[in-house]
Write an enzyme that holds these catalytic residues in place. Structure first.
Site, short mmCIF file in Angstrom:
data_model
loop_
_atom_site.label_atom_id
_atom_site.label_comp_id
_atom_site.label_asym_id
_atom_site.label_seq_id
_atom_site.Cartn_x
_atom_site.Cartn_y
_atom_site.Cartn_z
N ASP A 169 -32.79 151.32 73.10
CA ASP A 169 -33.43 150.95 71.83
C ASP A 169 -33.65 149.44 71.80
O ASP A 169 -32.70 148.66 71.80
CB ASP A 169 -32.56 151.38 70.64
CG ASP A 169 -32.64 152.87 70.38
OD1 ASP A 169 -33.45 153.54 71.06
OD2 ASP A 169 -31.90 153.37 69.53
N GLU A 208 -38.18 165.02 81.11
CA GLU A 208 -38.49 163.59 81.10
C GLU A 208 -37.33 162.84 81.74
O GLU A 208 -36.23 163.37 81.89
CB GLU A 208 -38.74 163.10 79.68
CG GLU A 208 -37.55 163.25 78.75
CD GLU A 208 -37.89 162.91 77.31
OE1 GLU A 208 -37.12 162.14 76.69
OE2 GLU A 208 -38.91 163.40 76.80
N THR A 267 -33.85 166.04 79.22
CA THR A 267 -33.88 164.70 79.79
C THR A 267 -33.15 164.65 81.13
O THR A 267 -32.72 165.66 81.66
CB THR A 267 -33.23 163.70 78.81
OG1 THR A 267 -31.85 164.03 78.65
CG2 THR A 267 -33.90 163.74 77.46
N LEU A 272 -33.78 157.30 81.70
CA LEU A 272 -33.76 155.85 81.81
C LEU A 272 -35.01 155.38 82.53
O LEU A 272 -35.55 156.11 83.37
CB LEU A 272 -32.51 155.37 82.57
CG LEU A 272 -31.16 155.74 81.96
CD1 LEU A 272 -30.03 155.37 82.92
CD2 LEU A 272 -30.96 155.07 80.61
N GLU A 298 -32.96 164.04 69.28
CA GLU A 298 -32.41 165.13 70.08
C GLU A 298 -31.54 166.06 69.24
O GLU A 298 -30.89 165.63 68.29
CB GLU A 298 -31.59 164.55 71.24
CG GLU A 298 -32.41 163.70 72.18
CD GLU A 298 -31.59 162.87 73.13
OE1 GLU A 298 -32.13 162.47 74.19
OE2 GLU A 298 -30.40 162.61 72.84
#
Length: 657
Positions: A241, A524, A486, A527, A326
């Site tokens: 973030d 996806e 993820t 990181l 999520e």
């Protein structure tokens, strides 16, 4: 002068003092030296420019030679190349020929070959640049249509600050240039967070969509499709973030008066990233419940984006269901001191969830049971705690009380996601979109018997119990909502041994759970990664059994989303590698604008099936072996050699400025 018949050695030149001439000493044989003099020619005014042109010509020649090397050299000893004689088939066996050592397959369908591709990515450079004679492909009966059935669309996440906290498009022209580069790379679309805290920031029911309309029009003008996230969480305090976007101020005002509207740790720390599940049905927000807040926001989105939904620009709507968007509890917040690979903490100690647990325990005949008080601190290891320890049979998570708590804790999460997705389905009913939900890749402590980090996040996944299939079964009822997972880029070998991580097995388990329950899956990276090793891992997970030359592969993800759009991604060798990655995700086919051609047709969203009772969902916890995954992709973007050449190119470009 005597000619000895011997070749002269290199000349040694020295300037004579006080002159503009050069004395050259040429030793011909022992004891004999001849002197020559010449006058230096004045350098022209454009000498530097000419020298630069010469250097650039030399560098271009070097690049061409390197491309030739790459086109004729195996990509990496560690990458499995699928030979043409052993490709998986479902139809009559076609003859195949690898165009390069990267695993690309050339198909002869009897038509004229396509024109050379404009992409110049390192790992997929055409073999036509090689001076070595190339073998001619034999006749083949696999056509483009069958290859296109293996196509996986690629989306790229926009920067978190694409829309600023002031509800404006940040640097529209700079973003346009970036989007254009994505389109040149063959990318199918972009993913954008639609922040609740920005759109409804002015007050309850006061929605401002102009900045997002401008952003979406920008994507449309550049020929990119959209995945949008209904981001009901705050930005800030999680890994990656870079900006701070809180939930609406008027919601936080409610939290000032009643801090139990937030998830709460055992020590009483409040997490303001997302409202606790405990207030889903509490009309605390100016007469509305939390679920009503989310539903009203989505209804306003549909009303204000109706034209963009109707024209097919927006293809996926991912519904935020928790922190970072999520479906999980905020068990590992960096803002409260968590650091990898800490086990995290349970987040159910607000008064609303505590009340719910006590009622559930009483109904089960155990009014004396309390929430856990032996599960440790954020940065503990499992064996530091009594709840998760693997030492003996005294671990709390294995007791009747522990199992009851974990079932309640994980079931509350599934029910929360189910109800919000039901509202999303109602709101977008009839729109030509797919709904989606993201599940987090909690890969650390996966090899510990307790799976402690998964448990604190709300995924009751332990030895002998599958914690992900119930989630997939819940998603399937919402017209096959996509399970987006993820950490698709991670390999076990990259993880610290003490973390007992196993991202590869985790991805395999979760994707298998989705396919087994009949819902689509997507993936996806967790990181930011720019290296070919990560790209190859994502390619393997996207098509775990490789390209199917007979048509649609049995297992293929619905889409891959790359995290995240940056200037670094679009520069130099990183951009070349990324273009190759996109091309390989497309199964070496050109960009395809029509999902129906790669067997993912979009259709009007149908109403969710009737709610599935929780005990029926929990039937899916019975473990089954995951589907087999190949050890490496058959569509490699290149390996160690390609990475070395990338670094050489970067050095050359740095020298040229």
């Amino acid at each position: 002068m005597v000619d000895t018949g011997r070749q002269a050695p290199p000349m040694a030149a020295h300037h004579q003092k006080g002159t503009n001439s050069c004395v050259t000493r040429i030793p011909w044989h022992r004891g004999m030296t001849t002197l020559h003099t010449y006058t230096a020619t004045p350098k022209p005014q454009n000498y530097r420019s000419q020298q630069k042109q010469v250097r650039e010509a030399q560098i271009k020649k070097i690049k061409n030679r390197m491309h030739t090397m790459l086109a004729t050299t195996p990509s990496s000893s560690g990458v499995k190349l699928q030979p043409w004689g052993s490709c998986r088939r479902r139809a009559a066996s076609p003859a195949l020929l690898p165009a390069t050592a990267t695993g690309r397959i050339i198909v002869d369908s009897g038509r004229m070959p396509p024109s050379p591709l404009p992409l110049r990515a390192v790992a997929s450079e055409s073999a036509q640049t090689s001076r070595a004679p190339q073998p001619q492909p034999p006749p083949m009966d696999v056509d483009e249509e069958k290859m296109l059935a293996n196509y996986v669309p690629v989306f790229v996440m926009l920067p978190l600050e694409a829309i600023t906290a002031e509800n404006k498009v940040g640097d529209a022209e700079g973003l346009r240039a970036q989007l254009r580069r994505l389109r040149e790379a063959g990318v199918d679309g972009i993913m954008a967070d639609v922040w609740w805290g920005i759109v409804e920031g002015a007050g309850p029911g006061r929605y401002e969509w102009r900045a997002y309309r401008e952003l979406f029009r920008l994507a449309q003008e550049e020929g990119l499709k959209l995945q949008v996230i209904m981001s009901f969480h705050a930005c800030g305090g999680n890994v990656g973030d870079a900006v701070n976007i809180p939930i609406p101020a008027w919601v936080r005002d409610v939290g000032e008066a009643d801090p139990d509207v937030y998830y709460t740790s055992p020590g009483g720390a409040r997490n303001q990233e997302y409202l606790t599940i405990g207030v889903d049905d509490r009309p605390l927000f100016h007469g509305r419940t939390a679920i009503q807040l989310y539903a009203d926001f989505m209804e306003s989105f549909r009303e204000n984006m109706a034209d963009l939904l109707e024209c097919g620009l927006i293809v996926d709507i991912e519904v935020g269901l928790g922190p970072a968007g999520e479906l999980r509890y905020p068990s590992y917040p960096e803002s409260q001191g968590w650091a990898f690979p800490g086990i995290g903490q349970f987040q159910c100690y607000d008064k609303y969830l505590e009340e719910d647990f006590r009622a559930a325990a009483t109904d089960a005949g155990h009014p004396e049971w309390e929430l856990p008080d032996d599960a440790g601190e954020y940065n503990d290891a499992p064996d530091d705690t009594r709840f998760f320890t693997a030492d003996g049979a005294g671990a709390t998570y294995l007791t009747e009380k522990g199992r009851f708590f974990l079932t309640w804790y994980s079931s509350k999460l599934i029910d929360h996601g189910d109800r919000i997705l039901d509202e999303a389905n109602r709101v977008f009913l009839g729109c030509t979109v797919k709904l989606a939900a993201k599940v987090s890749g909690i890969h650390w402590w996966y090899r510990h018997p307790s799976h402690a980090a998964e448990l604190t996040a709300g995924y009751y996944n332990v030895d002998g119990r599958d914690g992900y299939r119930p989630i997939a079964r819940m998603l399937a009822r919402h017209d096959g909502a996509v399970l987006n997972f993820t950490c698709a880029e991670m390999r076990n070998s990259e993880q610290a041994e003490e973390a007992m991580s196993a991202p590869e097995e985790l991805v395999q388990q979760v994707l298998s759970a989705g396919w087994r329950e009949g819902t689509e899956v997507a993936c996806e990276n967790a990181l930011p990664r720019y290296d070919r090793r990560a790209y190859n891992q994502m390619l393997k997970n996207a098509r775990p059994n490789g390209v199917d030359l007979g048509g649609v592969p049995a297992r293929r993800v619905a889409a891959v989303t790359y995290l995240r759009l940056t200037d670094e991604l679009l520069a130099g060798s990183k951009y070349r590698a990324f273009k190759t990655f996109v091309r390989k995700m497309h199964a070496d086919q050109d960009y395809c604008a029509d999902p129906a051609q790669y067997h993912r047709p979009l259709k009007p969203l149908e109403r969710s099936r009737p709610a599935v009772p929780m005990d029926r969902l929990l039937d899916a916890t019975t473990p089954e072996a995951p589907y087999p995954f190949d050890p490496e992709t058959d569509m490699s973007v290149g390996g160690d050699l390609a990475g070395l050449i990338d670094r050489v190119f970067d050095k050359i470009e740095w020298i040229l400025g």
